[in-house]
Structures are given as structure tokens and as C-alpha cells.
Design an enzyme around this catalytic site. Structure first.
Site, short mmCIF file in Angstrom:
data_model
loop_
_atom_site.label_atom_id
_atom_site.label_comp_id
_atom_site.label_asym_id
_atom_site.label_seq_id
_atom_site.Cartn_x
_atom_site.Cartn_y
_atom_site.Cartn_z
N LYS A 123 0.54 -1.31 -0.35
CA LYS A 123 0.26 0.01 -0.07
C LYS A 123 0.62 1.28 0.03
CE LYS A 123 -4.13 -2.05 2.67
NZ LYS A 123 -4.58 -2.15 3.38
N TYR B 100 -12.18 -2.29 -3.80
CA TYR B 100 -12.75 -2.27 -2.52
C TYR B 100 -13.95 -1.97 -2.48
CZ TYR B 100 -8.35 -2.42 -0.02
OH TYR B 100 -7.56 -2.90 1.20
N ASN C 226 -1.69 0.67 6.57
CA ASN C 226 -1.64 -1.16 7.46
C ASN C 226 -0.33 -2.09 6.41
OD1 ASN C 226 -3.42 -1.53 5.82
ND2 ASN C 226 -4.53 -2.41 6.94
N HIS D 238 -1.89 -5.21 1.69
CA HIS D 238 -3.22 -5.92 1.37
C HIS D 238 -2.99 -7.86 1.01
CE1 HIS D 238 -6.88 -7.00 -0.03
NE2 HIS D 238 -6.27 -8.12 -1.34
N GLU E 209 -9.90 -10.84 -7.98
CA GLU E 209 -8.13 -10.26 -7.61
C GLU E 209 -7.78 -9.98 -8.77
OE1 GLU E 209 -8.19 -9.93 -3.21
OE2 GLU E 209 -9.45 -9.18 -2.42
P1 ATP Z 1 -7.02 -5.71 2.85
O1 ATP Z 1 -8.41 -5.86 2.50
O2 ATP Z 1 -6.51 -4.53 3.07
O3 ATP Z 1 -6.58 -7.35 3.01
P2 ATP Z 1 -8.08 -6.83 5.87
O4 ATP Z 1 -8.72 -7.81 4.81
O5 ATP Z 1 -7.25 -6.97 7.16
O6 ATP Z 1 -7.75 -6.00 4.61
P3 ATP Z 1 -10.85 -5.88 6.03
O7 ATP Z 1 -11.37 -5.81 6.45
O8 ATP Z 1 -10.93 -6.43 4.59
O9 ATP Z 1 -9.07 -5.89 6.54
O10 ATP Z 1 -10.30 -4.30 5.77
C1 ATP Z 1 -9.60 -3.45 4.63
C2 ATP Z 1 -8.71 -2.45 4.92
O11 ATP Z 1 -9.58 -1.16 5.29
C3 ATP Z 1 -8.02 -2.42 5.85
O12 ATP Z 1 -6.76 -2.67 5.32
C4 ATP Z 1 -7.56 -1.01 6.06
O13 ATP Z 1 -6.42 -0.75 4.95
C5 ATP Z 1 -9.17 -0.46 5.54
N1 ATP Z 1 -9.85 -0.55 6.92
C6 ATP Z 1 -10.50 -1.79 8.12
N2 ATP Z 1 -10.85 -1.25 8.93
C7 ATP Z 1 -11.06 -0.05 9.11
C8 ATP Z 1 -10.85 1.40 9.86
N3 ATP Z 1 -11.12 0.35 11.00
N4 ATP Z 1 -10.66 2.63 9.31
C9 ATP Z 1 -9.73 2.36 8.93
N5 ATP Z 1 -9.05 2.52 8.06
C10 ATP Z 1 -9.58 0.63 8.18
MG MG Z 2 -9.88 -7.43 3.21
#
Ligand code: ATP
Ligand code: MG
Length: 142
Positions: free
Chosen positions: A11, A51, A114, A117, A128
């Protein structure tokens, strides 16, 4: 265990911090082969489409803004049990809760920024991967 492919995105926060090489090294050390790799600046439309599952979430606008603010590095990874193994190497969504030795523990700033992804299921991995790479850009292991 079946050989699988999964999609990784390094990211904007991690690319800005110049952690692309370090993250790819961790992935290769963890047994993944990089079958495809590109650096790209996501448009708003591409980030929103990627997303789309989160579009009703309160953080959706913030997430799209973050993912489009500077380039990302997108990769197709392969190994046995790749989807689950890559989720384990990434660590928890919130870096503060991620296990030691994970990418998000090492390089993630907070729950939004974070570092990486990873696809969350084999079906989503296929969707994806196709979202970013035509089959002609994915070079199988010899
Ligand atoms: P990713 O899909 O990016 O691999 P993930 O599967 O661990 O991450 P998801 O629940 O799919 O988590 O959330 C997608 C992304 O949205 C997260 O990686 C983060 O960048 C963002 N995100 C998730 N929760 C929050 C939150 N509470 N506040 C801000 N951003 C968030
Ligand atoms: Mg995710």
C-alpha cells in the site's frame, strides 16, 4: 496442500517508506514465488471497484483516499496454501494487534495505513488477480 495464488498489494504508506524491497524479501523468505509484479497509481474508480465490498463502511472514503494518494505495488504470489499463509505473514488488520514477525507489525502505522493487502479467500484471490493482471502478465514457475 494445494498450490494457490493470491493477490498482494503493497500500500501507499509502505511504498512511501521505501519498504517494497523489504516486504518482497519477507515474502520470498516465507516461501512465496512472485509470478507478476507492477507499480501503479490507482485511480479513484479502480480503488473503489477493488474495495467495493466495503462501500457501506464508515471508513470507505478514507480507504479510497489513502489507496490513491501515491503508487502501490501489486503482485501475484504463489505457494502451497497461499491465501492463508499470506494472511498469516501479513498479520492482523490493526498493526497494534499483529503478531511479532508479521509485515503489518513491522511496517504498518495504524488500522487504516497497514502496509499491505491480501486476498481473504481463494475465490476472491482469483477475482482480484484478474482485476489487475491479464493472464499474459502472470508468468508461471518453470
Ligand atoms: P485488506 O483487505 O486491505 O487486506 P483486511 O482484510 O485485513 O485488509 P478489511 O476488513 O478487508 O481488512 O479492511 C480493508 C482495509 O480497510 C484495511 O486493510 C484498512 O486499510 C481499511 N480499514 C479497515 N478497518 C478500518 C477502520 N476501522 N478504519 C480505517 N480503515 C480501516
Ligand atoms: Mg480484506
Amino acid at each position: 496442500m494445494a498450490v494457490e495464488r493470491t493477490l498482494s498489494i503493497i500500500k501507499p504508506d509502505a511504498v512511501e517508506k521505501k519498504k517494497v524491497g523489504a516486504i518482497l524479501a519477507m515474502l520470498e523468505e516465507a516461501g512465496f514465488s512472485v509470478l507478476a509484479l507492477k507499480r501503479v497509481k490507482l485511480s479513484k474508480e479502480v480503488a473503489e471497484g477493488f474495495y467495493a465490498v466495503h462501500k457501506a463502511r464508515p471508513f470507505f472514503g478514507e480507504l479510497v483516499q489513502f489507496m490513491t494518494r501515491s503508487p502501490v505495488v501489486v503482485a501475484v504470489l504463489e505457494r502451497d496454501d497461499a491465501v492463508a499463509k499470506y494472511r498469516a505473514v501479513m498479520g492482523a488488520t490493526d498493526p497494534a494487534k499483529a503478531d511479532a514477525g508479521t509485515i503489518r507489525k513491522a511496517f504498518g502505522a495504524n488500522v487504516g495505513e497497514n502496509a499491505v493487502h491480501g486476498s481473504d479467500s481463494l475465490d476472491n484471490a482469483k477475482i482480484e488477480i484478474a482485476y489487475f493482471f491479464p493472464a499474459s502478465e502472470v508468468a508461471p514457475q518453470a
